[in-house]
Design a protein around this motif. Sequence first.
Motif, mmCIF file in Angstrom:
data_model
loop_
_atom_site.group_PDB
_atom_site.id
_atom_site.type_symbol
_atom_site.label_atom_id
_atom_site.label_comp_id
_atom_site.label_asym_id
_atom_site.label_seq_id
_atom_site.Cartn_x
_atom_site.Cartn_y
_atom_site.Cartn_z
ATOM 1 N N LYS A 1 0.880 -1.172 0.215
ATOM 2 C CA LYS A 1 0.251 0.000 -0.128
ATOM 3 C C LYS A 1 1.299 1.330 -0.462
ATOM 4 O O LYS A 1 0.587 2.483 -0.755
ATOM 5 N N HIS B 1 -5.109 2.850 0.591
ATOM 6 C CA HIS B 1 -5.152 1.359 0.167
ATOM 7 C C HIS B 1 -4.738 1.361 -0.704
ATOM 8 O O HIS B 1 -4.503 2.656 -2.228
ATOM 9 N N GLU C 1 -8.451 -2.238 -3.910
ATOM 10 C CA GLU C 1 -8.856 -2.801 -2.367
ATOM 11 C C GLU C 1 -10.546 -1.151 -2.039
ATOM 12 O O GLU C 1 -11.245 -2.046 -1.691
ATOM 13 N N GLN D 1 -14.220 -2.616 -4.124
ATOM 14 C CA GLN D 1 -15.096 -3.466 -3.666
ATOM 15 C C GLN D 1 -15.546 -2.899 -4.181
ATOM 16 O O GLN D 1 -16.110 -1.888 -3.136
ATOM 17 N N ALA E 1 -14.657 -3.067 1.264
ATOM 18 C CA ALA E 1 -13.542 -2.092 0.786
ATOM 19 C C ALA E 1 -13.250 -0.966 2.251
ATOM 20 O O ALA E 1 -13.358 -0.692 3.237
#
Length: 444
Positions: free
Chosen positions: A70, A313, A317, A320, A325
């Motif tokens: 990340k 993030h 991610e 989603q 998320a």
Amino acid sequence: MNTYLIKGATLVNEGQQFIADVLVKNGLIEKIGQSLSAPEAQEINAEGLYLLPGMIDDQVHFREPGLTHKADIFTESMAAVAGGITSFMEMPNTVPNTLTQDLLADKYQIAAETSLANYSFYMGASNDNIEEVLKTDPKNVCGIKVFMGSSTGNMLVDNEKTLENIFSKAPILVATHCEDEATIRENLAKFTAQYGEDLTIDMHPLIRSAEACYKSSSLAVELAKRYQTRLHILHISTAKEIALFDNTIALKDKKITAEACVHHLWFNDQDYATKGNFIKWNPAVKTAADQAGILAGVLADHIDVIATDHAPHTLAEKQQSYSLAPSGGPLVQHALPALLEMHLQGKISLEKIVEKTAHNLAICFDIEKRGFIREGYWADLVLVNLNDPFKVTPVNIFYKCGWSPFDGETFQASITHTFVSGNLAYKNGKFVTSEIGKRLSFTR
């Protein structure tokens, strides 16, 4: 170490604006004055530019160690420097969680090798590490972090005895994330019972509600008053919470202080329709009335500092479904430009921005020789052009995650130069990566 002479800038410092030259030598501000001369210095023509003390961000998540897909300390400190942030304080919910003094030392070692900005790291508290917490050195660690509500990671402190232990025995400032876990779980159960798996982002501020925030914040304040704890409540997200904080006491004498974050000042729940999970944070972005109340609290000094809660993030991610998320987003590169935009919109003065992003951080955390443009202080300085628009696009984003909640936004002000402990770390889109920031020290 290079010597610099910044010529003709408009300094914004300690409630004033004035034109002056600044001589930077051996990492420090050696002289502030008119018509300064230094033949050995690299001269920077700053006429028409504003010189601010570098922003000190008391809440970031740089994801190293353990979550470096990340972000990492190098990439995020680089983005911070590009955004005029010269010092950061990083949170303990990395992997492993920073719950021992050895793990804390490991993070400091990484930063000593890779961070372009000055740095400090919080010691993490859990339900069962009070012995390690009490070993924390007030002189070289910014504070102790307590999650009084679960967020990213597994560091929820919900044991009443543990909280009393921390608040009564903590040797330094205790910084808290305040959301009442029982209230959130109850709200989530109600929404799940009604909507099943079809929860949507607009429900986020109703699940992680204003009531959850206030219940937890008021508990933290009550504990701090009972035990005379030095308490700092992070990311205030509701107008109701403002009343918990006293604005009649001089900041240096306050035992209880509060922070607002840029995203709660910029966004409100109407923005979920266009921004979706990209503005999903804990605590949640709430109503326009909350947004206005937080700004009013900043201006009236109920809220003492402004920070980012930078918490990146990956794009995948965040794309989603709402339930999957994660919460958090990257902010360090664009926090100061956003605040300068608010200034240009007439919402906040330059002097107040500097107070809330630099001066007050130095006072709240007792940071040694930083946060002000003063002779003898470290040269953490930012030059900004208030009339140099740029549009946020993936091409000019420095975050490792590659996206920003401000994507597509045009800001009218740009950061042109950033000095970190006297080093010119950033200039017009270019970085000097050979010099590392310094570990913050504290006069406690």
